[in-house]
Scaffold this motif. Structure first.
Motif, PDB file in Angstrom:
ATOM      1  N   ALA A  39       0.838  -1.200   0.000  1.00 44.27           N
ATOM      2  CA  ALA A  39       0.000   0.000   0.000  1.00 44.27           C
ATOM      3  C   ALA A  39       0.875   1.252   0.000  1.00 44.27           C
ATOM      4  N   ARG A  40       0.299   2.335  -0.500  1.00 44.27           N
ATOM      5  CA  ARG A  40       1.043   3.595  -0.641  1.00 44.27           C
ATOM      6  C   ARG A  40       0.557   4.591   0.412  1.00 44.27           C
ATOM      7  N   LEU A  41       1.465   4.981   1.310  1.00 43.64           N
ATOM      8  CA  LEU A  41       1.134   5.907   2.388  1.00 43.64           C
ATOM      9  C   LEU A  41       1.682   7.292   2.088  1.00 43.64           C
ATOM     10  N   GLN A  61       4.903   1.363   0.088  1.00 45.91           N
ATOM     11  CA  GLN A  61       5.361   2.493  -0.708  1.00 45.91           C
ATOM     12  C   GLN A  61       5.085   3.778   0.073  1.00 45.91           C
ATOM     13  N   VAL A  62       5.937   4.767  -0.116  1.00 45.28           N
ATOM     14  CA  VAL A  62       5.808   6.021   0.620  1.00 45.28           C
ATOM     15  C   VAL A  62       5.862   7.193  -0.349  1.00 45.28           C
ATOM     16  N   VAL A  63       4.944   8.135  -0.156  1.00 40.49           N
ATOM     17  CA  VAL A  63       5.010   9.416  -0.850  1.00 40.49           C
ATOM     18  C   VAL A  63       4.916  10.498   0.220  1.00 40.49           C
ATOM     19  N   GLY A  98       9.754   2.758  -4.875  1.00 45.65           N
ATOM     20  CA  GLY A  98       8.839   2.740  -3.745  1.00 45.65           C
ATOM     21  C   GLY A  98       8.767   4.022  -2.952  1.00 45.65           C
ATOM     22  N   LEU A  99       9.494   5.050  -3.367  1.00 48.97           N
ATOM     23  CA  LEU A  99       9.561   6.282  -2.582  1.00 48.97           C
ATOM     24  C   LEU A  99       9.516   7.509  -3.489  1.00 48.97           C
ATOM     25  N   THR A 100       8.613   8.426  -3.178  1.00 49.78           N
ATOM     26  CA  THR A 100       8.525   9.711  -3.870  1.00 49.78           C
ATOM     27  C   THR A 100       8.396  10.810  -2.824  1.00 49.78           C
TER      28      THR A 100
END
Length: 212
Positions: A39-41, A61-63, A98-100
């Motif tokens: 999941a993208r947090l 995943q991290v934004v 996985g990171l933005t």
């Protein structure tokens, strides 16, 4: 308080708000968000928080968005990653697997640039903002995340005892800003041993916000 306040904090290394480990409120309670693996947090005003390291290691995943370019540089350096950097309107986008992370003003971030958000983890954003800005911020997050569920950490204390940030945010304010869009529940709440900043009696609460 303006953007320069935070730029100065990072330039002078006055980042007592930065924790050296993942926040135990997150690590203990993340299952309450009911997220699938991968999941993208979204982490607003993320700084270089160790929570990002912990989430990535857990397969998420991290934004994030962070005002200070210095904080973003330090985050990627500590991760040992060289990001791909591009422009996203008024923001600078830093990307890796996985990171933005967007560097710039969170109010300049729109839904298209942000992309999919499965949940929001607000560890230190809401409490970093003065009162009137908090209301605008809460509405902005609703707009750009399509009412994604949230974890929000707040501090409740006598604001006359101490200047923020972190600012005091009580239950009434939380409900005023979020209750039209979310069901609010307190996941964990306790008095801070020794007080906030070592002297001010305060209660820390992790809120779960579930879309209505």
């Amino acid at each position: 308080m303006d953007a320069q306040f935070w730029h100065n904090k990072w330039q002078r290394g006055e980042i007592g708000f930065h924790q050296t480990d993942a926040n135990p409120l997150l690590s203990r309670n993340l299952p309450a968000l009911g997220l699938a693996q991968g999941a993208r947090l979204f982490l607003p005003l993320c700084g270089k928080t160790r929570d990002i390291h912990w989430l990535l290691a857990g397969g998420f995943q991290v934004v994030g968005v962070e005002l200070s370019p210095l904080a973003v540089e330090q985050l990627f350096a500590e991760l040992g990653i060289v990001p791909r950097v591009s422009t996203a309107g008024a923001l600078r986008r830093h990307e890796a697997d996985g990171l933005t992370i967007f560097a710039g003003d969170i109010f300049a971030l729109d839904r298209d640039a942000l992309g999919r958000v499965d949940a929001i983890y607000d560890r230190a954003a809401l409490v970093a903002l003065p009162g009137a800005t908090r209301t605008l911020y809460a509405a902005h997050l609703l707009a750009i995340t399509n009412r994604a569920p949230q974890f929000v950490i707040t501090f409740d204390y006598d604001q006359s005892r101490m200047d923020g940030p972190p600012f005091s945010v009580n239950e009434a304010e939380m409900r005023g800003n979020y209750e039209n869009a979310y069901r609010l529940s307190s996941v964990e709440s306790s008095d801070i041993p020794g007080g906030l900043k070592g002297f001010c009696p305060a209660r820390e609460t992790l809120w779960l916000l579930e879309p209505r």
